[in-house]
Write a protein that holds these residues in place. Structure first.
Motif, mmCIF file in Angstrom:
data_model
loop_
_atom_site.group_PDB
_atom_site.id
_atom_site.type_symbol
_atom_site.label_atom_id
_atom_site.label_comp_id
_atom_site.label_asym_id
_atom_site.label_seq_id
_atom_site.Cartn_x
_atom_site.Cartn_y
_atom_site.Cartn_z
ATOM 1 N N VAL A 197 0.847 -1.111 0.030
ATOM 2 C CA VAL A 197 -0.090 0.014 -0.132
ATOM 3 C C VAL A 197 0.786 1.262 -0.027
ATOM 4 O O VAL A 197 0.239 2.238 0.312
ATOM 5 C CB VAL A 197 -1.136 0.038 0.900
ATOM 6 N N ASP A 198 2.139 1.138 -0.307
ATOM 7 C CA ASP A 198 3.068 2.244 -0.468
ATOM 8 C C ASP A 198 3.217 3.042 0.879
ATOM 9 O O ASP A 198 3.191 4.131 0.802
ATOM 10 C CB ASP A 198 2.651 3.053 -1.583
ATOM 11 N N GLN A 199 3.114 2.321 2.163
ATOM 12 C CA GLN A 199 3.538 3.166 3.236
ATOM 13 C C GLN A 199 4.539 2.609 3.990
ATOM 14 O O GLN A 199 4.967 1.482 3.727
ATOM 15 C CB GLN A 199 2.105 3.065 4.029
ATOM 16 N N LEU A 200 5.175 3.427 4.699
ATOM 17 C CA LEU A 200 6.266 3.235 5.548
ATOM 18 C C LEU A 200 5.946 3.058 7.173
ATOM 19 O O LEU A 200 5.374 3.996 7.437
ATOM 20 C CB LEU A 200 7.703 3.993 5.285
ATOM 21 N N PRO A 201 6.400 2.100 8.054
ATOM 22 C CA PRO A 201 6.453 2.385 9.499
ATOM 23 C C PRO A 201 7.389 3.332 10.054
ATOM 24 O O PRO A 201 8.541 3.433 9.548
ATOM 25 C CB PRO A 201 6.616 1.008 9.877
ATOM 26 N N TYR A 202 7.181 4.030 11.232
ATOM 27 C CA TYR A 202 7.808 4.940 11.651
ATOM 28 C C TYR A 202 7.821 4.582 13.299
ATOM 29 O O TYR A 202 6.815 4.509 13.830
ATOM 30 C CB TYR A 202 7.460 6.384 11.681
ATOM 31 N N VAL A 203 9.024 4.304 13.950
ATOM 32 C CA VAL A 203 9.177 4.085 15.310
ATOM 33 C C VAL A 203 8.638 5.063 16.384
ATOM 34 O O VAL A 203 9.249 6.380 16.334
ATOM 35 C CB VAL A 203 10.584 3.707 15.645
ATOM 36 N N VAL A 204 7.619 4.690 17.071
ATOM 37 C CA VAL A 204 7.072 5.580 18.041
ATOM 38 C C VAL A 204 7.809 5.357 19.446
ATOM 39 O O VAL A 204 8.006 6.196 20.216
ATOM 40 C CB VAL A 204 5.572 5.569 18.119
ATOM 41 N N HIS A 205 7.821 4.018 19.781
ATOM 42 C CA HIS A 205 8.536 3.716 21.078
ATOM 43 C C HIS A 205 8.922 2.322 20.686
ATOM 44 O O HIS A 205 8.964 1.677 19.431
ATOM 45 C CB HIS A 205 7.394 3.666 22.098
ATOM 46 N N ARG A 206 9.657 1.594 21.514
ATOM 47 C CA ARG A 206 10.347 0.381 21.432
ATOM 48 C C ARG A 206 9.893 -0.762 22.488
ATOM 49 O O ARG A 206 9.841 -0.207 23.726
ATOM 50 C CB ARG A 206 11.873 0.537 21.242
ATOM 51 N N LEU A 207 10.089 -2.109 22.174
ATOM 52 C CA LEU A 207 10.176 -3.033 23.396
ATOM 53 C C LEU A 207 11.533 -3.693 23.444
ATOM 54 O O LEU A 207 12.053 -3.730 22.232
ATOM 55 C CB LEU A 207 9.135 -3.918 23.263
ATOM 56 N N ASP A 208 11.963 -3.992 24.453
ATOM 57 C CA ASP A 208 13.143 -4.764 24.386
ATOM 58 C C ASP A 208 13.104 -6.125 23.670
ATOM 59 O O ASP A 208 12.064 -6.624 23.279
ATOM 60 C CB ASP A 208 13.706 -5.300 25.886
ATOM 61 N N LYS A 209 14.386 -6.630 23.103
ATOM 62 C CA LYS A 209 14.319 -7.698 22.358
ATOM 63 C C LYS A 209 13.493 -8.971 22.949
ATOM 64 O O LYS A 209 12.806 -9.582 22.459
ATOM 65 C CB LYS A 209 15.654 -8.083 21.702
ATOM 66 N N ASP A 210 13.893 -9.208 23.949
ATOM 67 C CA ASP A 210 13.201 -10.186 24.876
ATOM 68 C C ASP A 210 11.873 -10.058 25.359
ATOM 69 O O ASP A 210 11.126 -10.979 26.087
ATOM 70 C CB ASP A 210 14.320 -10.634 26.063
ATOM 71 N N SER A 247 7.751 -9.233 24.715
ATOM 72 C CA SER A 247 6.771 -9.324 23.891
ATOM 73 C C SER A 247 5.711 -8.560 23.997
ATOM 74 O O SER A 247 5.600 -7.900 24.951
ATOM 75 C CB SER A 247 6.282 -10.839 23.763
ATOM 76 N N GLY A 248 4.635 -8.320 22.855
ATOM 77 C CA GLY A 248 3.604 -7.739 23.145
ATOM 78 C C GLY A 248 3.302 -6.429 22.247
ATOM 79 O O GLY A 248 3.765 -6.375 21.141
ATOM 80 N N ALA A 249 2.188 -5.770 22.483
ATOM 81 C CA ALA A 249 1.785 -4.541 22.013
ATOM 82 C C ALA A 249 2.551 -3.640 21.652
ATOM 83 O O ALA A 249 3.326 -2.985 22.519
ATOM 84 C CB ALA A 249 0.524 -4.227 22.586
ATOM 85 N N ILE A 250 2.862 -3.152 20.503
ATOM 86 C CA ILE A 250 3.727 -1.885 19.954
ATOM 87 C C ILE A 250 3.001 -1.285 18.844
ATOM 88 O O ILE A 250 2.190 -1.701 18.026
ATOM 89 C CB ILE A 250 5.044 -2.345 19.800
ATOM 90 N N VAL A 251 3.084 0.161 18.821
ATOM 91 C CA VAL A 251 2.369 0.988 18.125
ATOM 92 C C VAL A 251 3.447 1.464 16.964
ATOM 93 O O VAL A 251 4.472 2.038 17.429
ATOM 94 C CB VAL A 251 1.594 2.173 18.541
ATOM 95 N N PHE A 252 3.363 1.535 15.592
ATOM 96 C CA PHE A 252 4.223 2.243 14.693
ATOM 97 C C PHE A 252 3.322 3.476 14.078
ATOM 98 O O PHE A 252 2.027 3.007 13.835
ATOM 99 C CB PHE A 252 4.762 1.246 13.771
ATOM 100 N N ALA A 253 3.937 4.501 13.709
ATOM 101 C CA ALA A 253 3.172 5.570 12.896
ATOM 102 C C ALA A 253 3.367 5.005 11.417
ATOM 103 O O ALA A 253 4.243 4.390 11.128
ATOM 104 C CB ALA A 253 3.788 6.765 12.993
ATOM 105 N N LYS A 254 2.342 5.340 10.512
ATOM 106 C CA LYS A 254 2.271 4.664 9.091
ATOM 107 C C LYS A 254 2.503 6.087 8.309
ATOM 108 O O LYS A 254 2.635 5.976 7.265
ATOM 109 C CB LYS A 254 0.926 4.175 8.783
ATOM 110 N N ASN A 255 2.819 7.127 8.860
ATOM 111 C CA ASN A 255 3.225 8.386 8.001
ATOM 112 C C ASN A 255 4.118 9.307 8.779
ATOM 113 O O ASN A 255 3.743 9.174 10.059
ATOM 114 C CB ASN A 255 2.203 8.815 7.298
ATOM 115 N N PRO A 256 4.509 10.088 8.299
ATOM 116 C CA PRO A 256 5.456 11.358 9.273
ATOM 117 C C PRO A 256 4.594 12.495 9.804
ATOM 118 O O PRO A 256 5.096 13.078 10.558
ATOM 119 C CB PRO A 256 6.623 11.875 8.074
ATOM 120 N N PHE A 257 3.365 12.407 9.341
ATOM 121 C CA PHE A 257 2.609 13.297 9.518
ATOM 122 C C PHE A 257 1.972 13.003 11.125
ATOM 123 O O PHE A 257 1.901 13.889 12.050
ATOM 124 C CB PHE A 257 1.242 13.540 8.676
ATOM 125 N N ILE A 258 1.784 11.923 11.374
ATOM 126 C CA ILE A 258 1.132 11.645 12.798
ATOM 127 C C ILE A 258 2.173 11.236 13.700
ATOM 128 O O ILE A 258 2.073 11.251 14.918
ATOM 129 C CB ILE A 258 0.354 10.317 12.588
#
Length: 287
Positions: free
Chosen positions: A123-136, A138-149
């Motif tokens: 769909v010609d979109q890119l993810p942008y990191v909002v926050h991170r979880l440690d490698k070890d 698991s669970g819910a994590i949110v990414f922005a789909k555009n630089p606007f938001i």
């Protein structure tokens, strides 16, 4: 990129310039381009930036590719993506244990960011990191789909408007109930991989803990982050003598579990554009 947004019912009237600058955090240079290119429409018409916008107004923004820098992300595999919520602006996914959130070098393509990039590529979109979880973790994590938001979600994170509830299984018995750990965290000068609590140095770190049950010298706890420091939950629980089971850095007996027993079970936020309350549960949890 073109986005059409309807101002929500509880929107407080303001001039268009304030909406773009203070609410939607559009950078100054981009606001200039939007104005000079006449790329902002209000109810399908060009409106001067000093004019007022109101609840129910339809705002259309058209960004050029040159307005925002586009990151280069190597594509992973979309099959590694479990979507919990998605719309045109953001995506929440369930990160597996043992997977990094984002790459440290351009050639890496096995992190969650790479896999989400592959998922969004059609769909010609890119993810942008909002926050991170440690490698070890698991669970819910949110990414922005555009630089606007992206800056809006970043501000929400700083303002504690994104609620994250973690499950953790820790060593030792704990009385059921709630308590708060408020201890500054800084880097361990003897081991740069680790963090330690400090009474004088470091960044403020606050974790709210609820003990759900305790048995067999183990406690099942829920942790809510008020701040988001590196390894915060892991360091805070270790500092009170109850390290997380399976923690190779902070638990002297990591063999008690096959993995780090920390899982971001619940993520909740109010959508910055629609004002919809979004609540996701990352299943399966630790219990």
């Amino acid at each position: 990129m073109e986005y059409t947004l309807t101002l929500p019912e509880n929107f407080e009237s303001m001039d268009l310039a304030s909406l773009l600058e203070n609410v939607w955090l559009v950078p100054r240079k981009v606001r200039h381009f939007l104005r000079t290119r006449r790329n902002v429409l209000v109810n399908h018409q060009v409106l001067p930036f000093h004019e007022q916008v109101n609840a129910g107004d339809i705002i259309t923004l058209t960004f050029e590719d040159s307005d925002y820098k586009q990151p280069e992300i190597a594509l992973g595999s979309s099959q590694n993506v479990t979507v919990l919520f998605e719309d045109d602006h953001l995506i929440i996914v369930n990160k597996p244990y043992g997977m990094k959130t984002h790459p440290n070098t351009p050639e890496e393509n096995h992190t969650l960011l790479n896999h989400v990039a592959a998922y969004l590529e059609p769909v010609d979109q890119l993810p942008y990191v909002v926050h991170r979880l440690d490698k070890d973790t698991s669970g819910a994590i949110v990414f922005a789909k555009n630089p606007f938001i992206l800056p809006i979600l970043g501000r929400m994170l700083e303002a504690k408007d994104i609620t994250r509830i973690y499950q953790a299984l820790v060593s030792g018995n704990l009385d059921e109930g709630r308590f708060t750990i408020n201890k500054k965290i800084t880097t361990d000068r003897h081991d740069k991989r680790k963090r330690i609590v400090s009474t004088t140095h470091g960044q403020e770190a606050i974790t709210h803990v609820t003990v759900e049950k305790s048995e067999n010298n183990e406690a099942y706890v829920l942790c809510v982050l008020e701040t988001g420091r590196t390894h915060q939950i892991r360091v805070h629980l270790e500092s009170i003598g109850h390290p997380i089971l399976g923690d190779p850095l902070y638990n002297p007996r990591p063999q008690q579990a096959s993995r780090l027993m920390l899982h971001a079970k619940t993520l909740q936020l109010e959508h910055p554009f629609t004002k919809e309350l979004i609540t996701v549960q990352a299943e399966p949890g630790l219990w």
